[in-house]
Design an enzyme around this catalytic site. Structure first.
Site, PDB file in Angstrom:
ATOM      1  N   GLU A 152     -23.111 -37.332 -32.964  1.00 39.50           N
ATOM      2  CA  GLU A 152     -23.355 -39.096 -33.266  1.00 39.50           C
ATOM      3  C   GLU A 152     -24.847 -38.399 -31.761  1.00 39.50           C
ATOM      4  O   GLU A 152     -24.103 -37.770 -31.048  1.00 39.50           O
ATOM      5  CB  GLU A 152     -23.388 -40.195 -33.181  1.00 39.50           C
ATOM      6  CG  GLU A 152     -22.065 -40.801 -34.324  1.00 39.50           C
ATOM      7  CD  GLU A 152     -21.506 -41.990 -33.884  1.00 39.50           C
ATOM      8  OE1 GLU A 152     -21.549 -42.214 -32.922  1.00 39.50           O
ATOM      9  OE2 GLU A 152     -20.645 -41.763 -34.815  1.00 39.50           O
ATOM     10  N   GLU A 169     -13.819 -40.927 -32.405  1.00 43.48           N
ATOM     11  CA  GLU A 169     -14.457 -40.977 -31.281  1.00 43.48           C
ATOM     12  C   GLU A 169     -12.676 -41.830 -30.549  1.00 43.48           C
ATOM     13  O   GLU A 169     -12.190 -42.390 -30.927  1.00 43.48           O
ATOM     14  CB  GLU A 169     -15.374 -42.218 -30.799  1.00 43.48           C
ATOM     15  CG  GLU A 169     -16.451 -41.835 -31.425  1.00 43.48           C
ATOM     16  CD  GLU A 169     -17.712 -42.779 -30.730  1.00 43.48           C
ATOM     17  OE1 GLU A 169     -17.337 -43.760 -30.479  1.00 43.48           O
ATOM     18  OE2 GLU A 169     -19.080 -42.476 -31.155  1.00 43.48           O
TER      19      GLU A 169
HETATM   20  O1  IFM Z   1     -21.990 -47.658 -33.206  1.00 48.06           O
HETATM   21  C1  IFM Z   1     -21.554 -46.810 -32.467  1.00 48.06           C
HETATM   22  C2  IFM Z   1     -20.127 -45.937 -33.705  1.00 48.06           C
HETATM   23  O2  IFM Z   1     -19.246 -46.834 -34.713  1.00 48.06           O
HETATM   24  C3  IFM Z   1     -19.407 -44.672 -32.767  1.00 48.06           C
HETATM   25  N1  IFM Z   1     -20.537 -44.596 -31.757  1.00 48.06           N
HETATM   26  C4  IFM Z   1     -21.278 -44.947 -30.822  1.00 48.06           C
HETATM   27  C5  IFM Z   1     -22.261 -46.126 -31.561  1.00 48.06           C
HETATM   28  C6  IFM Z   1     -23.224 -46.740 -30.897  1.00 48.06           C
HETATM   29  O3  IFM Z   1     -22.861 -47.771 -30.143  1.00 48.06           O
END
Ligand code: IFM
Length: 440
Positions: A351, A167
């Site tokens: 994710e 990210e």
């Molecule tokens: O928990 C986070 C993760 O660390 C990175 N992506 C988003 C998730 C939810 O906010």
């Protein structure tokens, strides 16, 4: 139950679950060094109840049982991250205990037939490097590559895949402009430098790992769909700008070797000198790209300073984070990224998931909202695959409830419930839904 089965996806499509080091391991164990999240959490007002990752889910000691849960649900892969501050407590010197932990974790995955999918950096920058300016300092590119060499020198031969950064937007913008994540800056110049340096560090780490023979290297980009608040040209521009600095900037840098015009116009004076010369490194070829997707934002213009816009509340159903449930955005991103940036390169959803105010009642967590969320997003994934997107896998966030950064332990994203007093794990209904779907 899901309306989808494993057999609805292409042969070999990978299903996995994701976590990250600081959020689950227990940072106080195993000789880890101070991380910038320890400092951020210790500063009043930054984190709900000033909670930190000192114990988290104690995955450091319970990893075998956690991997058993992953395997028992039928997942193929485990997306985990390697803590920089655990492997190099001062950011530069190796902690043998840290390497040993990831070595044990890797072997435990392989023993269970789980594919290890590592992410180098999921945010626990050693405090000693934050002291030197962290992501504002160009030297971080070499520091990250040295860390990559140390950890992948130990486990790189057994990884199914390795991502550099988790990210990019969060590392740079959320942490240096919005100030909601460590190091909690609100500084436009620091932001521009972090935006560029995180890409430079990514490319430098890719080159170093390639030189070591590490295989299947990628990166993970988070994306949030941008919807204009109304039909006006000003709202369209507000959404386009958000889309540029949130979504396009990092993939454009990594895959096209250029930054969006709007961002160069706004932040160009703050970018480090000679930034244009770094693209040969930033565009180091990748084997795959990952997309993390949760929601959309609805953007309206305002008369304030750059970026002259703000998010307004949308009409859709919301998760415990207050995020709208918008599966169409996942489909649209997959189609867009493949057609505009990555072509035939394998893509992964690295994710996707939701926070829910789950409760454990008589040993059961009936998280129907999460089942519905996963189900609708798996449909979006199938629709994208049907359009020819070379999507190779889907990783649910998250295996278990964990430390949700500035929101502490309150927001529950897990398919497995964690009692943060006893650390007892209880699979939720969504875990059972995956188990049934993956067996079909
Ligand atoms: O928990 C986070 C993760 O660390 C990175 N992506 C988003 C998730 C939810 O906010």
């Amino acid at each position: 139950m899901f309306t989808h089965s494993r057999s609805d996806f292409p042969q070999g499509f990978l299903f996995g679950a994701a976590t990250s080091a600081y959020q689950i391991e227990g940072h106080r164990f195993g000789g880890a060094g101070r991380a910038m999240w320890d400092d951020f959490a210790a500063t009043p007002g930054n984190v709900v109840r000033a909670e930190d990752g000192a114990v988290a889910c104690d995955h450091y000691h319970r990893y075998e049982a956690d991997l058993d849960l992953l395997k028992a649900a039928g997942f193929d892969a485990y997306r985990f991250s390697t803590s920089w501050a655990r492997v190099m407590p001062d950011g530069r010197t190796v902690n043998p205990e840290g390497l040993d932990f990831y070595d044990r974790l890797t072997d435990a995955m392989l023993e269970r037939g789980l594919k290890p999918c590592a992410t180098l950096y999921h945010w626990e920058l050693p405090s000693a490097l934050a002291d030197k300016g962290g992501w504002r300092n160009r030297d971080i590119a070499g520091w990250l590559a040295d860390f990559a060499e140390a950890i992948m020198g130990r486990i790189g031969d057994r990884m199914y895949s390795v991502a550099t950064i988790n990210e990019f937007w969060c590392v740079a913008f959320l942490s240096h402009f919005i100030g909601a994540h460590a190091p909690g800056l609100r500084d436009i110049r620091a932001t521009a430098r972090a935006m560029h340096h995180v890409l430079l560090a990514h490319g430098t780490a890719v080159e170093r790992m390639r030189g070591m023979g590490v295989q299947n290297i990628g990166a993970v980009f988070n994306m949030e769909w941008a919807t204009p608040a109304d039909d006006s040209a000003a709202a369209a521009e507000a959404a386009a700008l958000y889309d540029d600095y949130y979504n396009h900037f990092y993939v454009s840098g990594a895959f096209k070797g250029q930054y969006p015009d709007r961002i160069v116009a706004a932040l160009g004076d703050h970018l480090p000198d000679g930034w244009q010369d770094d693209f040969p490194t930033i565009t180091a070829p990748l084997d795959w790209a990952g997309i993390n997707y949760y929601t959309r934002s609805i953007m309206a213009p305002n008369d304030g300073p750059w970026p002259h816009h703000h998010a307004v509340e949308g009409p859709l159903e919301k998760t415990q984070m207050g995020w709208e449930v918008y599966p169409q955005g996942l489909h649209d991103f997959l189609v867009r990224i493949a057609s505009e940036y990555t072509g035939d390169l394998p893509l992964y959803v690295t994710e996707n998931g939701m926070a829910n105010a789950d409760t454990l009642v008589n040993g059961v967590v009936q998280d129907d909202a999460r089942i519905a969320y996963f189900n609708s997003h798996l449909q979006a994934v199938r629709d994208a695959i049907a359009k020819g997107v070379p999507l190779k896998g889907y990783m649910a966030w998250s295996l278990m409830d964990n430390y949700e950064w500035a929101l502490g332990y309150e927001k529950r994203f897990g398919m497995v419930h964690v009692d943060f007093e006893t650390l007892e794990r209880t699979p939720k209904a969504s875990w059972h839904a995956f188990k049934a779907a993956l067996a079909r």
